[in-house]
Design a protein around this motif. Structure first.
Motif, PDB file in Angstrom:
ATOM      1  N   GLY A  15       0.810  -1.210   0.000  1.00 19.90           N
ATOM      2  CA  GLY A  15       0.000   0.000   0.000  1.00 19.90           C
ATOM      3  C   GLY A  15       0.839   1.253   0.000  1.00 19.90           C
ATOM      4  O   GLY A  15       1.997   1.260  -0.407  1.00 19.90           O
ATOM      5  N   PHE A  16       0.243   2.321   0.512  1.00 22.79           N
ATOM      6  CA  PHE A  16       0.879   3.637   0.525  1.00 22.79           C
ATOM      7  C   PHE A  16       1.119   4.131   1.945  1.00 22.79           C
ATOM      8  O   PHE A  16       1.786   5.137   2.142  1.00 22.79           O
ATOM      9  N   GLY A  17       0.515   3.459   2.920  1.00 25.64           N
ATOM     10  CA  GLY A  17       0.628   3.905   4.301  1.00 25.64           C
ATOM     11  C   GLY A  17      -0.522   4.792   4.734  1.00 25.64           C
ATOM     12  O   GLY A  17      -0.469   5.428   5.772  1.00 25.64           O
ATOM     13  N   ALA A  18      -1.585   4.839   3.940  1.00 27.64           N
ATOM     14  CA  ALA A  18      -2.790   5.588   4.308  1.00 27.64           C
ATOM     15  C   ALA A  18      -3.867   4.592   4.707  1.00 27.64           C
ATOM     16  O   ALA A  18      -4.082   3.596   4.023  1.00 27.64           O
ATOM     17  N   GLU A  19      -4.513   4.851   5.809  1.00 28.85           N
ATOM     18  CA  GLU A  19      -5.658   4.047   6.237  1.00 28.85           C
ATOM     19  C   GLU A  19      -6.903   4.797   5.799  1.00 28.85           C
ATOM     20  O   GLU A  19      -7.077   5.983   6.101  1.00 28.85           O
ATOM     21  N   TRP A  20      -7.771   4.118   5.049  1.00 31.35           N
ATOM     22  CA  TRP A  20      -8.940   4.748   4.443  1.00 31.35           C
ATOM     23  C   TRP A  20     -10.207   4.496   5.246  1.00 31.35           C
ATOM     24  O   TRP A  20     -10.389   3.423   5.802  1.00 31.35           O
ATOM     25  N   PRO A  27     -22.004   5.270  -4.447  1.00 32.86           N
ATOM     26  CA  PRO A  27     -21.904   6.735  -4.534  1.00 32.86           C
ATOM     27  C   PRO A  27     -23.036   7.419  -3.788  1.00 32.86           C
ATOM     28  O   PRO A  27     -24.158   6.924  -3.810  1.00 32.86           O
ATOM     29  N   PRO A  28     -22.762   8.524  -3.154  1.00 37.13           N
ATOM     30  CA  PRO A  28     -21.453   9.127  -2.937  1.00 37.13           C
ATOM     31  C   PRO A  28     -20.679   8.368  -1.851  1.00 37.13           C
ATOM     32  O   PRO A  28     -21.187   8.155  -0.750  1.00 37.13           O
ATOM     33  N   ARG A  29     -19.466   7.944  -2.181  1.00 39.23           N
ATOM     34  CA  ARG A  29     -18.694   7.051  -1.305  1.00 39.23           C
ATOM     35  C   ARG A  29     -18.049   7.759  -0.112  1.00 39.23           C
ATOM     36  O   ARG A  29     -17.836   7.151   0.925  1.00 39.23           O
ATOM     37  N   ASN A  30     -17.654   9.008  -0.277  1.00 38.60           N
ATOM     38  CA  ASN A  30     -17.031   9.774   0.808  1.00 38.60           C
ATOM     39  C   ASN A  30     -15.854   9.013   1.434  1.00 38.60           C
ATOM     40  O   ASN A  30     -15.875   8.656   2.606  1.00 38.60           O
ATOM     41  N   VAL A  31     -14.828   8.774   0.628  1.00 42.42           N
ATOM     42  CA  VAL A  31     -13.626   8.083   1.093  1.00 42.42           C
ATOM     43  C   VAL A  31     -12.669   9.125   1.660  1.00 42.42           C
ATOM     44  O   VAL A  31     -12.335  10.105   0.993  1.00 42.42           O
ATOM     45  N   ARG A  32     -12.227   8.893   2.893  1.00 41.01           N
ATOM     46  CA  ARG A  32     -11.333   9.838   3.576  1.00 41.01           C
ATOM     47  C   ARG A  32     -10.123   9.104   4.147  1.00 41.01           C
ATOM     48  O   ARG A  32     -10.146   7.899   4.333  1.00 41.01           O
ATOM     49  N   VAL A  33      -9.106   9.895   4.454  1.00 42.72           N
ATOM     50  CA  VAL A  33      -7.900   9.361   5.087  1.00 42.72           C
ATOM     51  C   VAL A  33      -8.121   9.400   6.594  1.00 42.72           C
ATOM     52  O   VAL A  33      -8.372  10.474   7.169  1.00 42.72           O
ATOM     53  N   ALA A  34      -8.047   8.238   7.246  1.00 41.35           N
ATOM     54  CA  ALA A  34      -8.182   8.174   8.702  1.00 41.35           C
ATOM     55  C   ALA A  34      -6.871   8.582   9.364  1.00 41.35           C
ATOM     56  O   ALA A  34      -6.855   9.376  10.302  1.00 41.35           O
ATOM     57  N   TYR A  35      -5.764   8.032   8.862  1.00 39.83           N
ATOM     58  CA  TYR A  35      -4.428   8.369   9.356  1.00 39.83           C
ATOM     59  C   TYR A  35      -3.406   7.812   8.385  1.00 39.83           C
ATOM     60  O   TYR A  35      -3.746   7.020   7.511  1.00 39.83           O
ATOM     61  N   THR A  36      -2.172   8.247   8.536  1.00 43.22           N
ATOM     62  CA  THR A  36      -1.088   7.700   7.725  1.00 43.22           C
ATOM     63  C   THR A  36      -0.030   7.103   8.639  1.00 43.22           C
ATOM     64  O   THR A  36       0.159   7.553   9.771  1.00 43.22           O
ATOM     65  N   GLU A  37       0.629   6.076   8.127  1.00 48.76           N
ATOM     66  CA  GLU A  37       1.753   5.468   8.840  1.00 48.76           C
ATOM     67  C   GLU A  37       2.979   6.354   8.639  1.00 48.76           C
ATOM     68  O   GLU A  37       3.205   6.866   7.539  1.00 48.76           O
ATOM     69  N   GLY A  75      -6.629   0.669  -6.566  1.00 47.69           N
ATOM     70  CA  GLY A  75      -5.836   1.782  -6.055  1.00 47.69           C
ATOM     71  C   GLY A  75      -5.977   2.015  -4.565  1.00 47.69           C
ATOM     72  O   GLY A  75      -5.009   2.329  -3.881  1.00 47.69           O
ATOM     73  N   VAL A  76      -7.179   1.835  -4.047  1.00 43.30           N
ATOM     74  CA  VAL A  76      -7.427   2.126  -2.634  1.00 43.30           C
ATOM     75  C   VAL A  76      -7.215   0.892  -1.749  1.00 43.30           C
ATOM     76  O   VAL A  76      -6.582   0.984  -0.699  1.00 43.30           O
ATOM     77  N   PHE A  77      -7.721  -0.264  -2.174  1.00 48.49           N
ATOM     78  CA  PHE A  77      -7.752  -1.411  -1.271  1.00 48.49           C
ATOM     79  C   PHE A  77      -6.754  -2.528  -1.584  1.00 48.49           C
ATOM     80  O   PHE A  77      -6.455  -3.334  -0.711  1.00 48.49           O
ATOM     81  N   SER A  78      -6.252  -2.608  -2.815  1.00 47.77           N
ATOM     82  CA  SER A  78      -5.303  -3.687  -3.121  1.00 47.77           C
ATOM     83  C   SER A  78      -4.284  -3.256  -4.185  1.00 47.77           C
ATOM     84  O   SER A  78      -4.186  -3.874  -5.232  1.00 47.77           O
ATOM     85  N   PRO A  79      -3.535  -2.183  -3.887  1.00 41.74           N
ATOM     86  CA  PRO A  79      -2.540  -1.732  -4.866  1.00 41.74           C
ATOM     87  C   PRO A  79      -1.428  -2.763  -5.029  1.00 41.74           C
ATOM     88  O   PRO A  79      -1.110  -3.494  -4.097  1.00 41.74           O
ATOM     89  N   ARG A  80      -0.871  -2.804  -6.233  1.00 42.35           N
ATOM     90  CA  ARG A  80       0.233  -3.726  -6.507  1.00 42.35           C
ATOM     91  C   ARG A  80       1.551  -3.054  -6.156  1.00 42.35           C
ATOM     92  O   ARG A  80       1.844  -1.962  -6.643  1.00 42.35           O
TER      93      ARG A  80
END
Length: 167
Positions: A15-20, A27-37, A75-80
């Motif tokens: 991943g990227f270190g962002a918890e979503w 829709p509307p999904r309203n995806v936000r960043v909870a925190y980052t590592e 991109g959000v839940f299972s990035p390679r």
């Protein structure tokens, strides 16, 4: 199974270190960043708590087509690991310029923000505990040792993003 074992036993996840936070699966999904590592691609790119995700690789987060959902889910839940993805976020000041991040093997830090707060009524400890995974044990021991040495009488244990897990 292999991915779950890697996460639960070693704390490593692609991943990227962002918890979503997903507000809605439709829709509307309203995806936000909870925190980052700390020290991750997301943290380095300036992705912070509360930012709202607008798009992934040019696909609106509210795209309902099967092709759009596939791009969003990857991109959000299972990035390679090793692949780059471009995100557009909205922050407090509005829509931000696109951010491109390369997915990597992220080592999660389940215990974060260990702090001592001195108040007129006593010493208070604070920590966030984000994941019930095996690496959390040593981090919890270290955090409690630190807080004990600082004379903490009360503890605020922030588990708002802890979904449970390792038994």
């Amino acid at each position: 199974t292999a991915e779950w074992r890697a996460l639960s036993e070693t704390g490593i996840v692609a991943g990227f270190g962002a918890e979503w936070i997903l507000g809605s699966p439709t829709p509307p999904r309203n995806v936000r960043v909870a925190y980052t590592e700390p020290g991750t691609p997301a943290a380095t790119a300036g992705v912070t708590r509360g930012m709202r995700l607008i798009s992934v690789d040019g696909v609106s987060i509210d795209d309902g087509s099967s092709a759009g959902v596939a791009v969003i889910n990857e991109g959000v839940f299972s990035p390679r690991s090793g692949q780059s993805y471009t995100f557009v976020f909205e922050g407090a000041s509005g829509v931000l310029p696109p951010v491109t991040m390369t997915a990597a093997q992220i080592t999660k830090t389940p215990v974060q923000n260990v702090e001592t707060i001195y108040t007129p009524t006593g010493t208070v400890g604070y920590m966030t505990f984000n994941d019930h995974i095996l690496p959390a044990e040593g981090q919890l021991v270290s955090a409690f040792t630190q807080l004990k040495s600082q004379g903490v009488n009360d503890l605020v244990l922030d588990v708002r993003y802890n979904g449970g897990g390792y038994l």
